[in-house]
Design a protein around this motif. Structure first.
Motif, PDB file in Angstrom:
ATOM      1  N   SER A 152      20.557  -0.871 -21.461  1.00  0.00           N
ATOM      2  CA  SER A 152      20.255  -2.308 -21.412  1.00  0.00           C
ATOM      3  C   SER A 152      18.792  -2.555 -21.072  1.00  0.00           C
ATOM      4  N   ILE A 153      18.272  -1.775 -20.111  1.00  0.00           N
ATOM      5  CA  ILE A 153      16.857  -1.910 -19.748  1.00  0.00           C
ATOM      6  C   ILE A 153      15.970  -1.554 -20.933  1.00  0.00           C
ATOM      7  N   CYS A 156      16.046  -4.293 -23.584  1.00  0.00           N
ATOM      8  CA  CYS A 156      15.216  -5.460 -23.232  1.00  0.00           C
ATOM      9  C   CYS A 156      13.731  -5.161 -23.435  1.00  0.00           C
ATOM     10  N   PHE A 159      13.020  -5.123 -27.092  1.00  0.00           N
ATOM     11  CA  PHE A 159      13.019  -6.494 -27.612  1.00  0.00           C
ATOM     12  C   PHE A 159      11.666  -7.162 -27.343  1.00  0.00           C
ATOM     13  N   ILE A 160      11.154  -7.008 -26.125  1.00  0.00           N
ATOM     14  CA  ILE A 160       9.866  -7.623 -25.767  1.00  0.00           C
ATOM     15  C   ILE A 160       8.742  -7.040 -26.618  1.00  0.00           C
ATOM     16  N   SER A 207      22.545  -3.516 -30.709  1.00  0.00           N
ATOM     17  CA  SER A 207      23.559  -4.287 -29.979  1.00  0.00           C
ATOM     18  C   SER A 207      24.933  -3.650 -30.128  1.00  0.00           C
TER      19      SER A 207
END
Length: 739
Positions: A152-153, A156, A159-160, A207
């Motif tokens: 998850s980290i 993220c 994604f950034i 995802s």
């Protein structure tokens, strides 16, 4: 990758980005390697034999496992597509270590095979500390969710980074569009489109990968929308379930939920098992016919035995409109191997392919750790053939999946759920394995039980310490407690979702277990002495229109596995062929004489799984080669194992047999001098006092023993067994087994 100018370079670099994860994958697997082991024993030599005899099969399995490993690495590439290679490698190490931590906290028995745990005490202590954390503690939850948290980290961060590059590149495109260089606009636009595709791939497939890597064990059953008035049937069975765990006060904490159901039960009694081995016992349960007549006498029946099978209650129910489903883990590998009559089987199978797959998986700790995740373990079902990964919560998840397939279909449900956790080696997940266990003198818990019953000549080769015995019993009780906890969750979900309003529910074991009482040793199926391995509880709950008329409810002193099928058939009103049965219904008056005498039970042993001239019960027996020497492989039947025809005659002839009434148990043991008989009170739970061995009591009980022996031999003669006198006042049993 985000600045490539053409599609070919994009796909090449994207695929190379996935291959980079093989570096940490194999490094971590080597550090936490185990070699080829099964139940703590090195099986590498057996693996070499398989390679020589079936090289194409081994090669195809290896390619499949490598492909699955690459898919996992590709999933990591989706999650980290914008990372530089060095950061991918670093993240790969972090993620795979997180997976190792998770499996260490949940399945410590798996780590028992790791060389680092075997050779370094600090590693064992770490595993022990992780796995004994309370199941409701935050640290335990954190350890279980570590892989998901790490992903998850990374998701993220990725994604950034993607958004940052897309914003920057959109500005470059905008700037190029305002200029006069068409070629520059084309290049910048192409880069922008590649970055956009990379982002879409990352977001969609990343995802999906992330969702499937979650660690949730929560049970969420579907609502009952079958709109059926016919009753559902739910069987919940545990391997090796002992009757005393539900009756004696000292075991009140072992299965507290199941004990709460005893007051609601229509029937709760000890059930006598024909053969205390899983495969024969389940065929007896399914057919209502003893193994001596249904043909399944061992764990490895031949093809002809299955082709000429008897009608089963599951088959009858399916023909009358039921959805018949089987759900299990490693001990339930029998369900795919016999035509019970299933619409769906959610369980692994036992054959050469699964044995090799499981051996390879156990040698690659990383893939084993990842595939134990709740949504991942069905990718390679042979993973659940590992006794060290016997988690009742995984069975419950499979239960939920299978029930959801039929929740909207207008058919009643006949669902059989079989838990293996209490089967040897009693490898309960953490923290249940340690719940009732004390540490040994070195401050260690047992993670699982290893074989300890090697017999040489006429004496035990090793003395088993009191501490080891206590730890083994605690492992067993912890396994039952884990099952009980899962049963509680399942039962409450079934009630709240409307599945139990009109139903018959059965709880039982396929057999019991010896746990060093008296001279019984431990295990099941190598002897028929005592009241532990061949006796298991039977609990029947009825709801809705399955409730029997009490005035027509018979009183049975003897309850047997063969009685389950006719009992279910009467309660759900299906046309089961009762005229051919050995058993009789337990909740309804019998309208015919069964093919087996009422009020009596018959038992016999399976193939010897222990070695030596003595049984685990310290009784003489006729020996034959080890199990691996007895078996052959039927390539035409999915590479399944079966007993060689050359041994199919001899093995039944030397079985121990028992004839049981409500007061006595007569045991007939075949030795090289002929059949020897012993007589025991059934209240003598460990069969420690042979009533025929004491000259003072011999005359008092000789007539009883002879009457019971004549009853048993009459029954065996009716089943085609020949009684062969040996000229020394005794006899041998001889059977003509069709292969």
């Amino acid at each position: 990758m985000l600045t490539v100018k053409n599609w070919r370079n994009f796909w090449i670099r994207y695929l190379l980005g996935s291959l980079i994860f093989f570096v940490p994958f194999f490094v971590i697997s080597i550090i936490f390697s185990s070699g080829f082991v099964y139940l703590g024993e090195n099986t590498f030599s057996l693996f070499l034999i398989v390679i020589k005899s079936h090289p194409l099969l081994v090669a195809s399995i290896l390619l499949k496992i490598l492909f699955i490993s690459w898919i996992i690495c590709l999933g990591l590439q989706f999650i980290t597509s914008s990372f530089k290679y060095k950061y991918k490698i670093i993240f790969g190490f972090i993620f795979f270590i997180c997976c190792i931590i998770r499996i260490s906290s949940m399945y410590p028995a798996v780590t028992e095979n790791w060389l680092i745990v075997q050779n370094f005490d600090f590693a064992r202590k770490i595993v022990q500390n992780l796995s004994t954390l309370s199941e409701i503690s935050r640290r335990k939850s954190f350890a279980e969710w570590l892989p998901f948290i790490a992903l998850s980290i990374a998701f993220c961060i990725n994604f950034i980074i993607h958004m940052k590059f897309l914003i920057l590149q959109s500005r470059r495109v905008k700037k190029a569009r305002s200029g006069i260089q068409v070629e520059e606009l084309d290049i910048e636009s192409r880069i922008f489109s590649i970055q956009g595709v990379s982002f879409v791939i990352f977001f969609i497939f990343g995802s999906i990968f992330l969702i499937n890597m979650n660690s949730s064990m929560k049970i969420n059953l579907p609502q009952n929308n079958t709109r059926q008035h016919r009753p559902n049937v739910f069987i919940f069975a545990s391997d090796s379930l002992r009757y005393d765990r539900l009756t004696e006060n000292k075991y009140a904490n072992v299965m507290p939920f199941l004990r709460t159901k005893l007051n609601e039960a229509e029937l709760f009694k000890p059930m006598l098992v024909g053969i205390p081995r899983t495969f024969p016992s389940w065929v007896e349960i399914a057919t209502g016919i003893y193994s001596s007549n249904n043909g399944v006498r061992t764990m490895f029946p031949s093809r002809n035995t299955r082709i000429g099978k008897k009608q089963t209650i599951f088959e009858t129910a399916r023909e009358s409109g039921y959805s018949t489903i089987f759900v299990s883990d490693f001990a339930g590998d029998i369900f795919p191997r016999y035509p019970f009559g299933a619409d769906e089987i959610n369980a692994p199978t036992s054959n050469l392919q699964s044995m090799v797959e499981n051996g390879m998986i156990s040698g690659i700790s990383v893939i084993q750790a990842i595939l134990t995740l709740p949504k991942m373990h069905r990718i390679l079902p042979s993973l659940l053939e590992s006794p060290e990964i016997s988690d009742p919560r995984l069975v419950a998840k499979a239960f939920s999946e299978s029930l959801s397939h039929v929740s909207e279909i207008s058919r009643p449900v006949f669902m059989t759920t079989f838990f293996s956790t209490a089967h040897f080696p009693y490898a309960a997940p953490g923290p249940w394995f340690a719940k009732f266990q004390d540490k040994d003198e070195n401050g260690n818990y047992k993670f699982r039980k290893i074989p300890d019953q090697t017999v040489i000549d006429n004496s035990k080769s090793n003395n088993i310490s009191t501490t080891s015995i206590k730890q083994t019993v605690a492992l067993y009780d912890g396994s039952l407690n884990a099952i009980d906890s899962t049963l509680k969750d399942l039962f409450h979900e079934l009630e709240s979702k409307g599945w139990l309003r009109n139903s018959i529910i059965l709880f039982f074991g396929d057999h019991g277990e010896n746990l060093y009482e008296g001279n019984l040793g431990m295990g099941h199926g190598d002897g028929v002495s005592g009241e532990y391995s061949n006796v298991t509880p039977l609990i029947i709950l009825t709801k809705g229109n399955t409730v029997p008329i009490q005035s027509q409810k018979p009183i049975k002193n003897i309850v047997r596995t063969i009685d389950i099928a006719p009992t279910i058939a009467r309660r759900i009103n299906v046309n089961f062929p009762e005229n051919d049965l050995d058993g009789e219904p337990l909740l309804d008056l019998t309208e015919k004489l069964p093919n087996f005498p009422a009020g009596l039970a018959y038992m016999e042993t399976g193939i010897w799984f222990t070695t030596g001239k003595l049984t685990p019960e310290n009784q003489p027996r006729v020996i034959y080669p080890s199990v691996t020497s007895l078996l052959d492989i039927d390539e035409g039947m999915n590479f399944e194992f079966y007993v060689r025809p050359s041994y199919s005659q001899a093995i039944p002839g030397v079985k121990e047999r028992a004839w049981v009434n409500d007061k006595y148990k007569l045991i007939a043991r075949t030795t090289r001098y002929g059949v020897q008989t012993s007589l025991y009170f059934r209240t003598d739970k460990a069969s420690e006092t042979d009533l025929l061995a004491d000259p003072k009591s011999f005359e008092d009980y000789k007539a009883i023993a002879m009457e019971m022996l004549n009853q048993m031999n009459k029954y065996l003669l009716s089943r085609g067994v020949e009684i062969v006198p040996n000229g020394k006042g005794s006899f041998f049993y001889s059977e003509n087994i069709t292969q």
